[in-house]
Scaffold this motif. Structure first.
Motif, mmCIF file in Angstrom:
data_model
loop_
_atom_site.group_PDB
_atom_site.id
_atom_site.type_symbol
_atom_site.label_atom_id
_atom_site.label_comp_id
_atom_site.label_asym_id
_atom_site.label_seq_id
_atom_site.Cartn_x
_atom_site.Cartn_y
_atom_site.Cartn_z
ATOM 1 N N THR A 21 41.443 -18.352 -24.628
ATOM 2 C CA THR A 21 42.909 -18.391 -24.708
ATOM 3 C C THR A 21 43.339 -18.590 -26.163
ATOM 4 N N PRO A 22 44.498 -18.031 -26.540
ATOM 5 C CA PRO A 22 44.924 -18.073 -27.950
ATOM 6 C C PRO A 22 45.823 -19.242 -28.303
ATOM 7 N N GLN A 23 45.812 -20.301 -27.526
ATOM 8 C CA GLN A 23 46.703 -21.438 -27.811
ATOM 9 C C GLN A 23 45.949 -22.610 -28.429
ATOM 10 N N TRP A 24 45.217 -22.352 -29.515
ATOM 11 C CA TRP A 24 44.566 -23.453 -30.212
ATOM 12 C C TRP A 24 45.553 -24.145 -31.155
ATOM 13 N N ARG A 41 61.987 -5.048 -29.890
ATOM 14 C CA ARG A 41 60.586 -4.860 -29.511
ATOM 15 C C ARG A 41 59.716 -5.444 -30.609
ATOM 16 N N LEU A 42 58.493 -5.769 -30.235
ATOM 17 C CA LEU A 42 57.539 -6.306 -31.198
ATOM 18 C C LEU A 42 56.644 -5.181 -31.656
ATOM 19 N N GLY A 43 56.580 -4.978 -32.960
ATOM 20 C CA GLY A 43 55.746 -3.927 -33.490
ATOM 21 C C GLY A 43 54.323 -4.386 -33.693
ATOM 22 N N ALA A 44 53.621 -3.669 -34.573
ATOM 23 C CA ALA A 44 52.220 -4.001 -34.830
ATOM 24 C C ALA A 44 52.111 -5.403 -35.395
ATOM 25 N N LYS A 45 51.184 -6.166 -34.843
ATOM 26 C CA LYS A 45 50.911 -7.542 -35.262
ATOM 27 C C LYS A 45 52.158 -8.421 -35.197
ATOM 28 N N GLY A 46 53.037 -8.142 -34.245
ATOM 29 C CA GLY A 46 54.099 -9.080 -33.950
ATOM 30 C C GLY A 46 55.366 -8.948 -34.736
ATOM 31 N N GLN A 47 55.593 -7.879 -35.527
ATOM 32 C CA GLN A 47 56.841 -7.755 -36.241
ATOM 33 C C GLN A 47 57.964 -7.455 -35.261
ATOM 34 N N GLU A 69 42.002 -14.404 -30.865
ATOM 35 C CA GLU A 69 43.243 -13.686 -30.604
ATOM 36 C C GLU A 69 44.432 -14.482 -31.127
ATOM 37 N N SER A 70 45.431 -13.758 -31.624
ATOM 38 C CA SER A 70 46.692 -14.352 -32.044
ATOM 39 C C SER A 70 47.823 -13.682 -31.286
ATOM 40 N N CYS A 71 48.903 -14.430 -31.044
ATOM 41 C CA CYS A 71 50.031 -13.909 -30.283
ATOM 42 C C CYS A 71 51.334 -14.324 -30.940
ATOM 43 N N LEU A 72 52.355 -13.507 -30.714
ATOM 44 C CA LEU A 72 53.701 -13.789 -31.175
ATOM 45 C C LEU A 72 54.660 -13.466 -30.040
ATOM 46 N N GLN A 73 55.552 -14.400 -29.749
ATOM 47 C CA GLN A 73 56.468 -14.232 -28.630
ATOM 48 C C GLN A 73 57.857 -14.707 -29.018
ATOM 49 N N CYS A 82 50.100 -9.502 -28.719
ATOM 50 C CA CYS A 82 48.850 -10.170 -29.085
ATOM 51 C C CYS A 82 47.947 -9.171 -29.805
ATOM 52 N N TRP A 83 47.107 -9.675 -30.697
ATOM 53 C CA TRP A 83 46.201 -8.834 -31.444
ATOM 54 C C TRP A 83 44.978 -9.661 -31.827
ATOM 55 N N PRO A 84 43.824 -9.007 -32.069
ATOM 56 C CA PRO A 84 42.627 -9.743 -32.507
ATOM 57 C C PRO A 84 42.877 -10.399 -33.860
#
Length: 244
Positions: A21-24, A41-47, A69-73, A82-84
């Motif tokens: 899970t990505p919530q460290w 909308r969220l673009g590449a890597k969360g923009q 994994e990293s995520c942006l919401q 989310c992206w690696p």
């Protein structure tokens, strides 16, 4: 043995859940404004891209990072990307150390649980105490490794992925205040359960002491009960059938 057999798999599940899970760590920031009901909308890597004119309100972004994994919401919306892990965070030696320790911990714990199950042998009357205790040793080592990984990550949580030599800051980018997130707590709990389960299984090395036959003190009563007159001549002995 029962305590170890219960705690070890439970700890393995919790540490595995924390690893994937990505919530460290998490951070929140207000970035830009958007019109209520506007299309985003969220673009590449969360923009965050898109939108149209109208009354505006601030966007609250939630950034979370894990080991892989990293995520942006956007809070209170279904916008999530989310992206690696990549960049400085991926190449950070402390992140790589945590990744290696967690993977090693999962492997050792799984191997220890298999050995413990073989050693306990719930389908027989006599367990293989040495095998069960060896499995407990591996489980305890797995718990210590995952605790080390969690400690390293937590101690350097705000510094991971940050170049200490860089003095250039972009005022348009939000400054995140990072703090520990839920996956870390799953990992801490699972690691503690692994250590407790491994220690419990280690007590399998200690064999139970049997009463000796009064007339033959050199032999334990358990295997020599048929040859011990004081035991074999008793007519009021209760016989129980024990099964797991």
């Amino acid at each position: 043995m029962v305590t170890g057999i219960v705690f070890a798999p439970l700890g393995l599940v919790l540490v595995f859940t924390a690893a994937i899970t990505p919530q460290w760590r998490e951070g929140q920031a207000r970035l830009g404004t958007a019109a209520p009901g506007s299309l985003l909308r969220l673009g590449a890597k969360g923009q965050v891209v898109g939108g149209r004119s109208g009354p505006v309100e601030a966007l609250l972004l939630v950034r979370s990072d894990g080991l892989w994994e990293s995520c942006l919401q956007v809070e209170h919306s279904e916008l999530r990307q989310c992206w690696p892990v990549a960049g400085l965070y991926q190449r950070d030696p402390r992140v790589r150390l945590a990744q290696g320790l967690v993977l090693t911990s999962l492997f050792l714990c799984g191997t220890g649980i298999v050995l413990a199950c073989i050693g306990v042998r719930c389908w027989t009357d006599i367990p293989l105490r040495g095998v069960a205790a060896s499995g407990g040793l591996l489980v305890m080592m797995a718990g210590l490794l995952s605790l080390t990984a969690l400690g390293v990550y937590t101690h350097n949580l705000a510094k991971l992925g940050v170049n200490p030599n860089s003095k250039v800051t972009n005022p348009r980018l939000p400054r995140l205040t990072l703090h520990p997130a839920g996956s870390l707590y799953f990992g801490w709990l699972g690691s503690c359960l692994q250590v407790l389960g491994g220690v419990a299984l280690l007590f399998s090395f200690k064999r139970p002491r049997c009463h000796t036959c009064p007339s033959r003190p050199e032999l334990p009563a358990c295997p020599a009960c048929r040859t011990c007159p004081e035991i074999s001549n008793k007519t009021d002995m209760d016989v129980y059938e024990v099964s797991c």
